[in-house]
Design a protein around this motif. Structure first.
Motif, short mmCIF file in Angstrom:
data_model
loop_
_atom_site.label_atom_id
_atom_site.label_comp_id
_atom_site.label_asym_id
_atom_site.label_seq_id
_atom_site.Cartn_x
_atom_site.Cartn_y
_atom_site.Cartn_z
N THR A 68 39.56 39.13 37.58
CA THR A 68 40.90 39.39 37.04
C THR A 68 40.79 40.38 35.90
O THR A 68 39.94 40.23 35.01
CB THR A 68 41.55 38.08 36.54
OG1 THR A 68 41.53 37.12 37.61
CG2 THR A 68 42.98 38.32 36.11
N ARG B 117 37.14 43.28 44.45
CA ARG B 117 38.42 43.80 43.95
C ARG B 117 38.85 43.06 42.70
O ARG B 117 38.75 41.84 42.61
CB ARG B 117 39.50 43.68 45.02
CG ARG B 117 40.84 44.25 44.59
CD ARG B 117 41.87 44.15 45.71
NE ARG B 117 43.16 44.64 45.26
CZ ARG B 117 44.28 44.60 45.99
NH1 ARG B 117 44.22 44.09 47.22
NH2 ARG B 117 45.42 45.06 45.51
N HIS C 240 41.93 42.05 40.33
CA HIS C 240 43.38 41.89 40.40
C HIS C 240 43.98 41.88 39.00
O HIS C 240 43.37 41.37 38.05
CB HIS C 240 43.74 40.60 41.13
CG HIS C 240 43.27 40.57 42.55
ND1 HIS C 240 43.97 41.14 43.59
CD2 HIS C 240 42.14 40.04 43.10
CE1 HIS C 240 43.31 40.96 44.72
NE2 HIS C 240 42.20 40.29 44.44
N SER C 241 45.18 42.42 38.88
CA SER C 241 45.83 42.49 37.58
C SER C 241 46.27 41.11 37.12
O SER C 241 46.54 40.22 37.95
CB SER C 241 47.06 43.40 37.65
OG SER C 241 48.09 42.78 38.41
N GLN D 260 49.52 40.10 38.80
CA GLN D 260 49.41 39.65 40.19
C GLN D 260 48.87 38.22 40.25
O GLN D 260 49.35 37.38 41.01
CB GLN D 260 48.49 40.58 40.98
CG GLN D 260 48.22 40.14 42.41
CD GLN D 260 49.47 40.05 43.25
OE1 GLN D 260 49.99 41.06 43.72
NE2 GLN D 260 49.99 38.85 43.47
N VAL D 261 47.86 37.94 39.42
CA VAL D 261 47.32 36.58 39.36
C VAL D 261 48.40 35.61 38.90
O VAL D 261 48.55 34.50 39.44
CB VAL D 261 46.09 36.52 38.45
CG1 VAL D 261 45.66 35.08 38.19
CG2 VAL D 261 44.94 37.32 39.06
N PRO E 96 42.60 35.53 44.47
CA PRO E 96 43.59 35.80 45.52
C PRO E 96 43.66 34.70 46.58
O PRO E 96 42.72 33.90 46.71
CB PRO E 96 43.09 37.12 46.13
CG PRO E 96 41.62 37.07 45.93
CD PRO E 96 41.40 36.39 44.59
#
Length: 303
Positions: free
Chosen positions: A186, A213, A215-216, A219-220, A238
């Protein structure tokens, strides 16, 4: 629940000054919940609180201080009402070889991440019982397979998973649901400069492409809030992480095998450098608890 319309519930987010905590608070506020933000950085908490569209209070508190946290819980109930949602998000991480890690720093990571979560649950359980609420414990894929160079963090996240599982069973007949959120990479300041950081780079290099990847936080937070709305038992961030669950018995040996290859590629200077606390929030916490310089070391007896 209509976005932007007050729904009367109160949500508490620890570690709400930045990162996933801040992003989760913002998404909950946009859904109309009143917010209590708890953390160490009062000025930053106030900046977040001032930008939220719903009634918000912020309280400076150390989650390892049980008495102070009990006081914070009373303050939340007095100012906003009893909590219906509690997100135990406060956490710090330290990177480096176990043998090179300051004992006080190792203990601090365990205290904040594990004991701090237990203290949070203990302080807010009376309110959650009253509201039939939901407690979300933020864990990590570090609980799936312990990675070297992150021993305190991995131990603490495995611990909070076990703690939350036990708590879930105890509270099942009391109307309180307990969820566990498993976060992967993250994009918070905890992993800032990830590709330049020898420890984080070593942990990430040999993972499959989707698993690398980042994740922002927003988004989390979207995945977390979806889980909160469903009172989910498990929240994966995710979502594809749920497919990994059947493989969990195999993951410790797989992680160990891959990590040994990664560490073998690290220059000795990088491997033995103690990188210390990760992220601005962790550094702020550690600076406030850093012990006084120790006395000259005494050579231990040889066994």
């Amino acid at each position: 629940m209509v976005q932007g319309r007050p729904d009367g519930r109160v949500a508490v987010v620890t570690g709400g000054a930045r990162g996933v905590g801040e992003a989760t608070a913002r998404r909950l506020a946009r859904r109309g919940l009143r917010l209590a933000l708890l953390g160490r950085e009062l000025d930053t908490l106030r900046q977040v609180a001032d930008s939220l569209p719903t009634q918000t209070c912020c309280i400076e508190v150390d989650v390892t201080d049980e008495a102070a946290l009990q006081g914070a819980a009373c303050s939340v109930q007095r100012r906003l009402g009893p909590a219906s949602v509690v997100v135990a998000n406060a956490g710090i991480a330290a990177a480096g070889l176990f043998a090179d890690t300051d004992t006080a720093l190792f203990d601090r990571v365990i205290n904040v991440n594990l004991l701090g979560s237990a203290n949070t649950a203990r302080a807010f359980l009376p309110q959650l019982r009253r509201t039939g609420g939901y407690f979300l414990q933020i864990a990590s894929t570090a609980a799936f397979g312990s990675a070297p160079l992150m021993s305190a963090y991995c131990a603490s996240k495995a611990g909070v998973e076990s703690f939350a599982q036990a708590l879930r069973t105890e509270l099942h007949h009391q109307g309180v649901d307990v969820g566990i959120a498993y976060l992967h990479w993250t994009g918070t300041d905890m992993i800032g400069g990830i590709d330049d950081h020898p420890v984080l780079r070593a942990l990430r290099t040999h993972q499959p492409s989707p698993a690398r990847r980042v994740h922002s936080p927003d988004q989390v937070a979207a995945w977390l809030v979806r889980g909160i709305n469903k009172r989910a038992t498990s929240v994966y961030a995710p979502p594809w992480l749920r497919l990994v669950e059947p493989l969990r018995p195999l993951l410790p040996s797989i992680v160990s095998r891959v990590a040994r290859r990664s560490l073998a590629d690290l220059p000795a200077a990088e491997l033995h450098s103690n990188t210390g606390v990760l992220g601005a929030g962790g550094r702020a916490d550690w600076e406030s608890h850093r012990p006084a310089p120790p006395l000259p070391p005494v050579t231990p007896p040889q066994c």
